[in-house]
Write a protein that holds these residues in place. Structure first.
Motif, PDB file in Angstrom:
ATOM      1  N   ALA A   1     -12.337  -2.664  -3.067  1.00 55.31           N
ATOM      2  CA  ALA A   1     -11.080  -3.400  -3.173  1.00 55.31           C
ATOM      3  C   ALA A   1     -11.341  -4.861  -3.535  1.00 55.31           C
ATOM      4  O   ALA A   1     -10.651  -5.432  -4.394  1.00 55.31           O
TER       5      ALA A   1
ATOM      6  N   VAL B   1      -1.242  -1.105  -4.160  1.00 52.67           N
ATOM      7  CA  VAL B   1      -2.385  -0.211  -3.958  1.00 52.67           C
ATOM      8  C   VAL B   1      -1.857   1.219  -3.899  1.00 52.67           C
ATOM      9  O   VAL B   1      -1.047   1.558  -3.031  1.00 52.67           O
TER      10      VAL B   1
ATOM     11  N   PHE C   1      -8.275  -2.664   2.746  1.00 54.64           N
ATOM     12  CA  PHE C   1      -7.573  -3.526   1.794  1.00 54.64           C
ATOM     13  C   PHE C   1      -7.160  -4.838   2.446  1.00 54.64           C
ATOM     14  O   PHE C   1      -7.245  -5.903   1.831  1.00 54.64           O
TER      15      PHE C   1
ATOM     16  N   ILE D   1       0.837  -1.193   0.000  1.00 55.85           N
ATOM     17  CA  ILE D   1       0.000   0.000   0.000  1.00 55.85           C
ATOM     18  C   ILE D   1       0.874   1.247   0.000  1.00 55.85           C
ATOM     19  O   ILE D   1       1.760   1.392   0.843  1.00 55.85           O
TER      20      ILE D   1
END
Length: 251
Positions: free
Chosen positions: A70, A33, A14, A5
């Motif tokens: 997500a 991400v 997530f 992330i």
């Protein structure tokens, strides 16, 4: 399943989506991400030889739908790794096959891409809804459609019919409504009196040339297992049906 992330924003949605996804599925490639500051970024995924990328705005990442968004994108990534026909078929090839010799306005052409995206979403959400609850998705479909459909009749049309949808293009709004109902019915998310039915049929009334019931059936009955040839023909048929709704003539 590895998630990396990047950017300023919450990580919990997530990680929670990964937990749900991994109950039945996995990804071979890592997922990067990217949380973006631009509120218009929404969500979109990209696929590379060594990774998947999920781009999402800070606003979306902080919303009540973050986990579901997500999870939906993870499902698209899984379909991509499976080489599923819905995610490998070129939309441009289908449009060439379906529309050769026809004159099609740009507005309708862009709608054909949306129809192809709906079919991709059907197959992605077969995964999404196999691992996660559908309540938030159903609420999202309802609120999205409600934004494109007026709550009360507006000015009567020349034919004396009351226009029921708002400033959104009524033709693609009807197709979007057919998709929403089809997805919900495919996964038994609806009671017979759910408001989504009223919204969808209001949208259908405002686009009488669009085969609303036909599109609902096309989306809902997409084969759970399909091959490239079958999928291509299904998308060709859907494209031709939509363009024919305005009686487009061959050049």
């Amino acid at each position: 399943m590895e998630i990396r992330i990047q950017g300023s924003g919450p990580t919990a949605p997530f990680l929670s989506a990964r937990g749900l996804f991994e109950t039945e599925h996995d990804l071979s490639l890592p997922v990067d991400v990217h949380i973006r500051e631009d509120p218009d970024e929404r969500t979109w995924a990209a696929h590379y030889d060594d990774r998947h990328v999920l781009n999402i705005s800070q606003q979306a990442a902080s919303s009540a739908m973050a986990r579901e968004l997500a999870l939906h994108e993870f499902a698209h990534m899984a379909r991509h790794e499976q080489n599923h026909p819905s995610h490998t078929q070129s939309t441009e090839e289908v449009l060439y096959l379906a529309l050769a010799g026809k004159s099609v306005e740009r507005r309708k052409l862009s709608h054909c891409y949306q129809i192809a995206n709906h079919m991709k979403d059907i197959y992605a959400d077969d995964i999404t809804l196999s691992v996660g609850p559908g309540e938030k998705l159903l609420a999202f479909l309802e609120s999205s459609l409600a934004m494109a459909v007026a709550d009360r009749p507006a000015t009567p049309t020349r034919a004396g019919l009351e226009r029921l949808s708002s400033g959104s293009d009524p033709d693609i709004t009807a197709v979007n409504a057919a998709f929403a109902l089809a997805l919900a019915e495919r996964h038994d998310l609806l009671e017979d009196d759910h408001r989504l039915y009223d919204l969808a049929y209001a949208a259908a009334m405002d686009a009488p040339d669009v085969d609303f019931e036909g599109f609902k059936c096309r989306f809902r009955e997409l084969g759970r297992e399909t091959d490239s040839s079958t999928y291509r023909q299904t998308l060709v048929d859907a494209t031709r049906s939509y363009v024919a709704s305005e009686g487009q003539a061959a050049d």
